[in-house]
Each structure stands twice: as structure tokens, then as C-alpha cells.
Scaffold this motif. Structure first.
Motif, mmCIF file in Angstrom:
data_model
loop_
_atom_site.group_PDB
_atom_site.id
_atom_site.type_symbol
_atom_site.label_atom_id
_atom_site.label_comp_id
_atom_site.label_asym_id
_atom_site.label_seq_id
_atom_site.Cartn_x
_atom_site.Cartn_y
_atom_site.Cartn_z
ATOM 1 N N GLU A 44 0.855 -1.082 -0.083
ATOM 2 C CA GLU A 44 0.076 0.084 0.090
ATOM 3 C C GLU A 44 0.934 1.220 -0.096
ATOM 4 O O GLU A 44 0.569 2.062 -0.671
ATOM 5 C CB GLU A 44 -0.844 0.028 1.216
ATOM 6 C CG GLU A 44 -2.167 -1.105 1.026
ATOM 7 C CD GLU A 44 -2.823 -1.019 2.317
ATOM 8 O OE1 GLU A 44 -2.624 -0.527 3.477
ATOM 9 O OE2 GLU A 44 -3.690 -1.965 2.381
ATOM 10 N N ASP A 45 2.005 1.409 0.777
ATOM 11 C CA ASP A 45 2.858 2.345 0.789
ATOM 12 C C ASP A 45 3.587 2.353 -0.542
ATOM 13 O O ASP A 45 3.901 3.606 -0.822
ATOM 14 C CB ASP A 45 3.855 2.209 2.224
ATOM 15 C CG ASP A 45 3.119 2.457 3.215
ATOM 16 O OD1 ASP A 45 2.071 2.734 3.452
ATOM 17 O OD2 ASP A 45 4.004 2.238 4.422
ATOM 18 N N SER A 50 -0.168 6.043 -3.671
ATOM 19 C CA SER A 50 0.099 6.408 -2.273
ATOM 20 C C SER A 50 0.729 7.866 -1.698
ATOM 21 O O SER A 50 1.533 8.267 -2.463
ATOM 22 C CB SER A 50 1.106 5.380 -1.682
ATOM 23 O OG SER A 50 1.299 5.664 -0.409
ATOM 24 N N GLN A 51 0.220 8.352 -0.580
ATOM 25 C CA GLN A 51 0.857 9.768 -0.196
ATOM 26 C C GLN A 51 1.934 9.400 1.071
ATOM 27 O O GLN A 51 2.254 10.046 1.393
ATOM 28 C CB GLN A 51 -0.343 10.476 0.371
ATOM 29 C CG GLN A 51 -1.270 11.122 -0.682
ATOM 30 C CD GLN A 51 -0.311 11.865 -1.731
ATOM 31 O OE1 GLN A 51 0.325 13.048 -1.222
ATOM 32 N NE2 GLN A 51 -0.803 11.753 -2.975
ATOM 33 N N THR A 52 2.267 7.952 1.044
ATOM 34 C CA THR A 52 3.248 7.595 1.946
ATOM 35 C C THR A 52 4.432 7.126 1.457
ATOM 36 O O THR A 52 4.518 6.776 0.439
ATOM 37 C CB THR A 52 2.807 6.447 2.618
ATOM 38 O OG1 THR A 52 1.534 6.855 3.403
ATOM 39 C CG2 THR A 52 3.641 6.007 4.014
ATOM 40 N N SER A 68 7.917 5.622 8.232
ATOM 41 C CA SER A 68 7.088 6.303 7.092
ATOM 42 C C SER A 68 6.838 7.759 7.422
ATOM 43 O O SER A 68 6.555 8.230 8.552
ATOM 44 C CB SER A 68 5.937 5.487 7.012
ATOM 45 O OG SER A 68 5.110 5.554 7.937
ATOM 46 N N THR A 70 3.706 10.367 5.758
ATOM 47 C CA THR A 70 2.562 10.323 5.258
ATOM 48 C C THR A 70 1.967 11.798 4.853
ATOM 49 O O THR A 70 1.759 12.464 5.977
ATOM 50 C CB THR A 70 1.248 9.357 5.723
ATOM 51 O OG1 THR A 70 2.015 8.290 6.005
ATOM 52 C CG2 THR A 70 0.101 9.328 4.862
#
Length: 184
Positions: A44-45, A50-52, A68, A70
Motif C-alpha cells: 500500500e505504501d 500512495s501519499q506515504t 514512514s 505520510t
């Protein structure tokens, strides 16, 4: 055999996370989670939308720590730092300090001007550690309303509830600016 001390030296590298890091992150940082959970979170990251941005600390080719960053969905100049984890044997070596420094550089390079983290007030040692890294507390009010209690059937109020309502009315009368906001 007598105790012997050895001076060991190694290289720590902080880099962007890669899909192949999931197995080692599971083993060294998140053994309490399943490998599937760690892999899914990493995927997902790493997704394009993704904004992460996830960073890993690597020693000898093995990721032994991670953090991380985000980006906030509303304000792109703000990002939340989180997921800081370092394998226990490497904690005394300052790996978290290197991860935080790299997170700051990465955030700055991506236009972030403010890093934030939300922590429960009970996490005193963790809060102090973030303060050591230059984070400051910002005033925040958290309001909560429990919705799981059923209202009384008979419609009557006891004396304590009546006193609370009277006190709330006094506060509402003196609410000033807040009351004006509620009235609009």
C-alpha cells in the motif's frame, strides 16, 4: 572462557523501502504481525497513488528498521511521521536517530514544511524522544461523545443530572465566541 569485548563496525544505510523488504521487516521489526499483514502494508505504501514514503535502515543487506512519512490529504506541506520501528539489538546504536534525520530530509525534498505525530499522552517516553528530535506539543482539544448508552425510559432526571444541566447552561451562557459559533 573469560568475557571478551570486541569492537565491531558496520555500515548503516537508510534508503527507500522496496517490495523485497517485507520478509525482513516482518522478521526484524514486526514479528507480532503476520508476513501477509506486513507485505500488504508495504505494498500500500509503495503504490503509485500512495501519499506515504517509507524508509528502511539496512545493515549488511538486511532492513532492521523503518519509518514512514505520510503527506496530509488536505495540506501538502504537512506530513505525519509514523511506523518508526527498529529491531531490538540495534536500538542502542542510534538507528532511530538516523531514520528520523532521513525522514526529515525526504519530507523537505518533497515540499513538506511540517512533520507531525499523534501519540497518546500515556506514551511519556516516546513523547520525550520526539521532543528530543525537535518536535513540540501543539494545543489540541479532543472532544468525545459515547453513543453506546441508552437514554432513560421514564423521562425523569435525577438530581445529579439536573445539576449537570444547570452547570452546562451556565457555561453556555458564558461561552462568548464559542457560543457565537454554535449559534450560526
Amino acid at each position: 572462557m573469560a568475557n571478551q569485548d570486541f569492537n565491531l563496525a558496520g555500515a548503516l544505510k537508510v534508503r527507500s523501502a522496496e517490495k523485497e523488504d517485507a520478509t525482513h521487516l516482518h522478521s526484524y521489526c514486526f514479528p507480532e504481525k503476520t508476513k501477509t499483514q506486513v507485505t500488504k502494508a508495504l505494498d500500500e505504501d509503495l503504490a503509485e497513488e500512495s501519499q506515504t514514503h517509507r524508509l528502511v535502515a539496512e545493515v549488511g543487506g538486511y532492513p532492521i528498521g523503518q519509518i514512514s512519512i505520510t503527506r496530509d490529504a488536505v495540506d501538502p506541506e504537512v506530513a505525519e511521521v509514523g511506523g518508526l520501528a527498529v529491531s531490538a539489538p540495534f536500538r542502542p546504536l542510534g538507528v532511530a536517530d538516523h531514520l528520523m534525520a532521513a525522514a526529515e530530509v525526504t519530507a523537505t525534498e518533497n515540499g513538506v514544511k511540517t512533520l507531525e505525530i499523534e501519540l497518546p499522552s500515556s506514551e511519556t517516553p516516546v513523547i520525550q524522544r520526539y521532543k528530543d528530535w525537535g518536535f513540540t506539543e501543539k494545543p489540541l482539544v479532543v472532544l468525545q461523545k459515547a453513543l453506546d448508552s441508552a437514554p432513560e425510559e421514564d423521562g425523569g432526571e435525577d438530581e445529579e443530572a439536573t445539576a449537570e444541566n444547570a452547570e452546562e447552561n451556565e457555561v453556555a451562557d458564558a461561552g462568548g465566541e464559542q457560543q457565537e459559533l454554535l449559534d450560526t
